[in-house]
Design a protein around this motif. Structure first.
Motif, short mmCIF file in Angstrom:
data_model
loop_
_atom_site.label_atom_id
_atom_site.label_comp_id
_atom_site.label_asym_id
_atom_site.label_seq_id
_atom_site.Cartn_x
_atom_site.Cartn_y
_atom_site.Cartn_z
N LYS A 29 43.10 29.25 47.10
CA LYS A 29 44.03 29.06 45.75
C LYS A 29 43.66 29.77 44.52
O LYS A 29 44.45 30.49 44.09
CB LYS A 29 44.58 27.62 45.85
CG LYS A 29 45.81 27.73 44.54
CD LYS A 29 47.06 28.48 45.26
CE LYS A 29 48.34 28.40 44.26
NZ LYS A 29 49.54 29.01 44.55
N MET A 30 42.32 29.28 44.06
CA MET A 30 41.75 29.80 42.93
C MET A 30 41.73 31.47 43.04
O MET A 30 42.20 32.18 42.03
CB MET A 30 40.56 29.29 42.64
CG MET A 30 39.84 29.92 41.19
SD MET A 30 38.21 29.39 41.10
CE MET A 30 38.51 27.89 40.22
N TYR A 31 41.02 31.88 44.21
CA TYR A 31 41.06 33.38 44.00
C TYR A 31 42.34 33.90 44.16
O TYR A 31 42.49 35.01 43.59
CB TYR A 31 40.38 33.71 45.65
CG TYR A 31 38.82 33.50 45.77
CD1 TYR A 31 37.92 34.16 44.99
CD2 TYR A 31 38.18 32.49 46.54
CE1 TYR A 31 36.56 34.15 45.07
CE2 TYR A 31 36.98 32.38 46.66
CZ TYR A 31 36.02 33.34 46.07
OH TYR A 31 34.78 33.00 46.14
N GLU A 32 43.19 33.45 44.75
CA GLU A 32 44.83 34.10 44.93
C GLU A 32 45.32 34.04 43.67
O GLU A 32 46.07 35.22 43.21
CB GLU A 32 45.55 33.25 46.12
CG GLU A 32 44.95 33.43 47.65
CD GLU A 32 45.48 32.47 48.39
OE1 GLU A 32 46.30 31.59 47.88
OE2 GLU A 32 45.15 32.36 49.55
N THR A 67 47.96 42.33 37.85
CA THR A 67 48.81 42.19 36.68
C THR A 67 48.28 42.65 35.49
O THR A 67 48.99 43.72 34.92
CB THR A 67 49.63 41.05 36.40
OG1 THR A 67 50.21 40.26 37.48
CG2 THR A 67 50.80 40.91 35.40
N VAL A 68 47.31 42.44 35.25
CA VAL A 68 46.43 42.90 34.01
C VAL A 68 46.08 44.47 34.20
O VAL A 68 46.50 45.47 33.55
CB VAL A 68 45.19 42.04 33.44
CG1 VAL A 68 44.26 43.03 32.30
CG2 VAL A 68 45.61 40.80 33.15
N ASP A 105 33.87 40.52 47.75
CA ASP A 105 34.88 41.26 48.77
C ASP A 105 36.02 40.84 48.72
O ASP A 105 37.09 41.39 48.86
CB ASP A 105 33.93 41.36 49.97
CG ASP A 105 32.78 42.41 50.01
OD1 ASP A 105 32.78 43.17 49.05
OD2 ASP A 105 31.84 42.10 50.71
N LYS A 106 36.06 39.42 49.07
CA LYS A 106 37.58 38.67 49.20
C LYS A 106 38.39 38.98 47.97
O LYS A 106 39.31 39.08 48.01
CB LYS A 106 37.09 37.30 49.33
CG LYS A 106 38.20 36.42 49.53
CD LYS A 106 37.89 35.09 49.79
CE LYS A 106 39.06 33.93 49.94
NZ LYS A 106 38.74 32.55 50.48
N TYR A 107 37.55 38.72 46.80
CA TYR A 107 38.40 38.81 45.50
C TYR A 107 39.10 40.09 45.39
O TYR A 107 40.37 40.15 44.99
CB TYR A 107 37.55 38.35 44.39
CG TYR A 107 38.20 38.24 43.11
CD1 TYR A 107 39.27 37.38 42.96
CD2 TYR A 107 37.98 39.05 41.96
CE1 TYR A 107 39.77 37.27 41.76
CE2 TYR A 107 38.83 39.00 40.96
CZ TYR A 107 39.77 38.03 40.51
OH TYR A 107 40.41 37.84 39.45
N MET A 108 38.24 41.09 45.48
CA MET A 108 38.65 42.60 45.25
C MET A 108 39.81 43.00 46.41
O MET A 108 40.82 43.64 45.86
CB MET A 108 37.61 43.48 45.56
CG MET A 108 36.69 43.35 44.21
SD MET A 108 37.28 43.54 42.49
CE MET A 108 37.88 45.31 42.44
N ASN A 109 39.56 42.33 47.36
CA ASN A 109 40.88 42.83 48.54
C ASN A 109 41.94 41.87 47.98
O ASN A 109 43.10 42.88 48.30
CB ASN A 109 40.21 42.28 49.80
CG ASN A 109 39.40 43.20 50.62
OD1 ASN A 109 39.16 44.44 50.32
ND2 ASN A 109 38.49 42.63 51.33
N LEU A 110 41.98 40.96 47.55
CA LEU A 110 43.23 40.16 47.42
C LEU A 110 43.76 40.70 45.98
O LEU A 110 44.96 40.96 45.82
CB LEU A 110 42.83 38.73 46.61
CG LEU A 110 42.44 37.91 47.89
CD1 LEU A 110 41.94 36.38 47.37
CD2 LEU A 110 43.92 37.56 48.65
N VAL A 111 43.06 41.34 45.03
CA VAL A 111 43.48 42.07 43.75
C VAL A 111 44.21 43.18 44.27
O VAL A 111 45.28 43.72 43.91
CB VAL A 111 42.31 42.49 42.83
CG1 VAL A 111 42.70 43.16 41.60
CG2 VAL A 111 41.51 41.03 42.43
N ASP A 112 43.63 43.97 45.12
CA ASP A 112 44.04 45.28 45.54
C ASP A 112 45.38 45.03 46.30
O ASP A 112 46.55 45.96 46.16
CB ASP A 112 43.03 45.81 46.56
CG ASP A 112 43.58 47.40 46.87
OD1 ASP A 112 43.74 48.17 46.19
OD2 ASP A 112 43.85 47.62 48.33
#
Length: 230
Positions: A169-172, A180-181, A215-222
């Motif tokens: 949930k924190m990552y998401e 958004t930024v 890797d997980k974080y950047m995939n979620l951001v993308d």
């Protein structure tokens, strides 16, 4: 060229803010309920929040947030530099931080003029709460580098570098905020522009730490960025 980029950025602001609201339903009045608090580990000797030099900013009376899911927990006006970004400085980076302390302690530091530290946003360990402490147009003192401070948005995450406390949930929640930024200011979604505090040149900090899954974080951001209409 700069005028056209600024015009495009202004057009993106409204859409990006609305998308953030739809993608992340967080930001209730209380940032942490008692049952959500994470028991902190003992911090490393000598660890403290980053310090960045700069003159005290002008007092901001407008308490409206830039990101709709966030609640406003204002930093002391002596802990950031008043500005009019992106006109005064382009916003080109998002810097990911780890608090190494619980949120109430961090809020107290941000409100203490002697600390000379702040960040734009803070996210709870559960990922269910977001606080905005400095307006995006203003320069938060978060990276230890005046140059990067002027050109970045700083996002703090509640946790400790020696504990794997980063939940999905924190990552998401963080990823939607970062996306958004990036949409609002035309920041590329890549590791050259979304960086950890440890990656700021001459940084003396190691956050967000080895357990942060880039890797997980950047995939979620993308993924979140693609959902935001431009």
């Amino acid at each position: 060229m700069e005028d056209s980029l600024l015009t495009r950025r202004r057009l993106l602001w409204g859409a990006a803010g609305a998308a953030g609201t739809a993608l992340a339903a967080v930001g209730l009045p209380l940032l942490m309920r008692p049952e959500e608090k994470v028991k902190p580990a003992v911090p490393s000797p000598g660890s403290r929040a980053p310090v960045a030099a700069g003159p005290p900013g002008a007092v901001r009376k407008d308490s409206s947030v830039d990101y709709a899911p966030a609640v406003w927990v204002e930093a002391c006006e002596s802990n950031y530099t008043a500005s009019e970004r992106p006109e005064s400085y382009p916003i080109e980076y998002v810097v990911i931080h780890l608090t190494t302390d619980i949120l109430p302690v961090m809020f107290a530091k941000f409100k203490d003029p002697a600390e000379r530290v702040s960040a734009h946003y803070m996210i709870s360990a559960t990922g269910t709460r977001i606080a905005q402490c400095v307006r995006e147009r203003d320069v938060a003192w978060h990276s230890g580098s005046v140059w990067y401070n002027h050109r970045s948005i700083g996002i703090e995450h509640e946790g400790w570098t020696d504990q794997p406390v980063y939940v999905d949930k924190m990552y998401e929640t963080s990823a939607v905020l970062t996306a958004t930024v990036c949409a609002k200011y035309d920041v590329p979604v890549d590791r050259d522009h979304i960086i950890g505090h440890v990656e700021v040149p001459l940084s003396t900090h190691d956050d967000p730490g080895a357990v942060w899954d880039w890797d997980k974080y950047m995939n979620l951001v993308d993924t979140a960025r693609r959902r935001i209409r431009t």
